[in-house]
Write an enzyme that holds these catalytic residues in place. Structure first.
Site, PDB file in Angstrom:
ATOM      1  N   ARG A 100       0.916  -1.281   0.073  1.00 41.27           N
ATOM      2  CA  ARG A 100       0.040  -0.066   0.035  1.00 41.27           C
ATOM      3  C   ARG A 100       0.792   1.202   0.113  1.00 41.27           C
ATOM      4  NH1 ARG A 100      -5.454   1.401   3.316  1.00 41.27           N
ATOM      5  NH2 ARG A 100      -6.319  -0.012   1.715  1.00 41.27           N
ATOM      6  N   HIS A 127      -7.460   0.938  -6.629  1.00 45.99           N
ATOM      7  CA  HIS A 127      -7.424  -0.045  -5.282  1.00 45.99           C
ATOM      8  C   HIS A 127      -8.412  -1.491  -5.979  1.00 45.99           C
ATOM      9  CE1 HIS A 127      -8.116  -1.233  -1.337  1.00 45.99           C
ATOM     10  NE2 HIS A 127      -8.763  -0.353  -0.790  1.00 45.99           N
ATOM     11  N   GLN A 130     -10.185  -3.946  -3.563  1.00 45.49           N
ATOM     12  CA  GLN A 130     -11.598  -3.429  -3.203  1.00 45.49           C
ATOM     13  C   GLN A 130     -12.703  -3.788  -4.254  1.00 45.49           C
ATOM     14  OE1 GLN A 130     -12.426  -1.487   0.165  1.00 45.49           O
ATOM     15  NE2 GLN A 130     -14.296  -2.164  -0.633  1.00 45.49           N
ATOM     16  N   ASP A 240     -17.167   6.820  -1.767  1.00 47.36           N
ATOM     17  CA  ASP A 240     -15.897   6.581  -1.020  1.00 47.36           C
ATOM     18  C   ASP A 240     -15.499   8.093  -0.409  1.00 47.36           C
ATOM     19  OD1 ASP A 240     -13.147   6.282  -0.314  1.00 47.36           O
ATOM     20  OD2 ASP A 240     -12.433   6.182  -2.116  1.00 47.36           O
ATOM     21  N   CYS A 280     -16.713   1.600   0.427  1.00 46.06           N
ATOM     22  CA  CYS A 280     -15.521   0.888   0.848  1.00 46.06           C
ATOM     23  C   CYS A 280     -14.978   0.836   2.142  1.00 46.06           C
ATOM     24  CB  CYS A 280     -14.260   1.152  -0.176  1.00 46.06           C
ATOM     25  SG  CYS A 280     -14.025   2.867  -0.208  1.00 46.06           S
ATOM     26  N   ARG A 308     -13.579  -8.714   1.916  1.00 44.91           N
ATOM     27  CA  ARG A 308     -12.297  -8.433   1.348  1.00 44.91           C
ATOM     28  C   ARG A 308     -11.333  -9.853   1.816  1.00 44.91           C
ATOM     29  NH1 ARG A 308     -10.291  -3.152   1.501  1.00 44.91           N
ATOM     30  NH2 ARG A 308      -8.445  -3.906   0.599  1.00 44.91           N
TER      31      ARG A 308
HETATM   32  N1   CP Z   1     -11.378   0.269   2.367  1.00 45.70           N
HETATM   33  C1   CP Z   1     -10.209  -0.169   2.694  1.00 45.70           C
HETATM   34  O1   CP Z   1      -9.254  -0.331   1.932  1.00 45.70           O
HETATM   35  O2   CP Z   1      -9.980  -0.096   4.146  1.00 45.70           O
HETATM   36  P1   CP Z   1      -8.691   0.344   4.837  1.00 45.70           P
HETATM   37  O3   CP Z   1      -8.206   1.813   4.205  1.00 45.70           O
HETATM   38  O4   CP Z   1      -9.005   0.203   6.193  1.00 45.70           O
HETATM   39  O5   CP Z   1      -7.658  -0.794   4.551  1.00 45.70           O
HETATM   40  N1  NVA Z   2      -9.937   6.706  -1.622  1.00 43.36           N
HETATM   41  C1  NVA Z   2      -9.616   6.109  -0.458  1.00 43.36           C
HETATM   42  C2  NVA Z   2      -9.746   4.801  -0.170  1.00 43.36           C
HETATM   43  C3  NVA Z   2      -9.554   4.360   1.257  1.00 43.36           C
HETATM   44  C4  NVA Z   2      -9.923   2.919   1.291  1.00 43.36           C
HETATM   45  C5  NVA Z   2      -8.116   6.552  -0.115  1.00 43.36           C
HETATM   46  O1  NVA Z   2      -7.280   6.711  -0.808  1.00 43.36           O
HETATM   47  O2  NVA Z   2      -7.874   7.014   0.959  1.00 43.36           O
END
Ligand code: CP
Ligand code: NVA
Length: 321
Positions: A100, A127, A130, A240, A280, A308
């Site tokens: 990430r 993502h 997701q 989101d 999400c 997930r």
């Molecule tokens: N939706 C999602 O990716 O959640 P987190 O940021 O908690 O991993």
């Molecule tokens: N768009 C958001 C998704 C979080 C799961 C971000 O990147 O923070």
């Protein structure tokens, strides 16, 4: 060697190959095969996470692997060691990586230099884990394919989550409606790539247009500023956060410009009677969704979060098969 770096890089057949395995992993959570026995996988995270971190740690263990969580700021990467050097070291010691981070090029470079299966667990661009989960959840809850359906995304339509939705629509053949102020529509380069070779070629955002309808691969993309128009007869309403990780310095401006782009009871009324509402997570009540709507659709939203785990096991099993 397979990786999951983006949905853009996958075919519709790849997406279906992953999705087809999820229900088995969910049904047979404790009895399924353990294809990662004897392996060590690392999670390398530069951004916060609850769902992704926990679901990957649990899922990889349930597939038989040992798992180490590496906060990017605790390893030399955080002090400037290049990603390609980090990758070449880890690639000699571990069997797979879940990353990430901010730049998409970092997951691409990691995969190229580490030469081990690599998963994008969220970048600024996409993502993918997701959206694969969301599609599994839609089909599980509705008992029918997402192909031919209409998915409406409301909010910051330029961030990673809607962009992965866009590639999923192109690959699996459904309509994606994005409702946002024009400044929060996806980058023109992405729309241009997705609509290349289509019957309705991309011509660029023009000043007076509030609706663009484009053919993207097997699907359709509709870009709107009017969220009520976007919600009409939708099969799924999705949102989101307005302020993605890394965009905190734009917080004030985003909260101002995205005000009103909210899923609430009035918007849900415009969608199909059996429409699903998904998020999400994390959810910011009073911003992209209101409290009553989260609670009214909590069963779907938290099943989506649970899924997930099952979906990512299917992703990893597909990578190492
Ligand atoms: N939706 C999602 O990716 O959640 P987190 O940021 O908690 O991993
Ligand atoms: N768009 C958001 C998704 C979080 C799961 C971000 O990147 O923070």
């Amino acid at each position: 060697m397979k990786h999951l770096l983006s949905l853009e890089a996958l075919s519709g057949a790849d997406l279906r190959a992953i999705l087809n395995r999820v229900a088995d992993f969910k049904r047979n959570r404790t009895t399924h095969a353990k294809p990662l026995l004897g392996q060590t996988w690392a999670l390398i995270f530069s951004k916060s996470s609850t769902r992704t971190r926990v679901s990957f740690e649990v899922g990889l263990r349930e597939l038989g692997a040992n798992v180490m969580f590496l906060n990017a700021s605790d390893i030399q990467l955080g002090r400037g060691e290049p990603i390609k050097d980090t990758a070449r070291v880890l690639g000699r010691m571990i069997h797979g990586a879940v990353i990430r981070t901010f730049a998409q090029s970092d997951v691409v470079d990691f995969a190229a230099y580490a030469k081990i299966p690599t998963v994008n667990a969220l970048t600024d661009d996409e993502h993918p884990c997701q959206i694969l989960t969301d599609i599994f959840t839609f089909e599980e809850q509705r008992g029918e394919s997402i192909t031919g359906k209409t998915v409406t995304f409301v909010g910051d339509a330029a961030c990673n989550v809607p962009v992965s939705w866009l590639w999923a629509a192109a690959r699996l053949g459904f309509t994606l409606r994005l409702a946002a102020p024009k400044a929060y529509w996806p980058d023109e380069a992405i729309v241009k790539r997705a609509s290349a070779g289509s019957a309705l070629p991309w011509s660029g955002y023009s000043a007076d247009q509030v609706v663009e309808r484009l053919s993207i691969g097997a699907g359709m993309l509709e870009l709107l500023t009017d969220l009520n128009l976007a919600a009409r007869q939708a099969d799924l309403l999705y949102t989101d956060v307005w302020v993605s990780m890394g965009k905190e310095s734009e917080s004030t401006q985003r909260l101002k410009e995205l005000t009103g782009y909210q899923i609430n009871a009035d918007l849900v009324k415009l969608a199909k009677p059996n429409a699903l509402v998904m998020h999400c997570l994390p959810a910011y009540r009073g911003k992209e969704i209101d409290e009553a709507t989260v609670e009214a659709h909590a069963d779907t939203i938290f099943t989506e979060a649970e899924n997930r785990l099952h979906t990512q096991k299917a992703i990893v099993a597909w990578l190492v098969e």
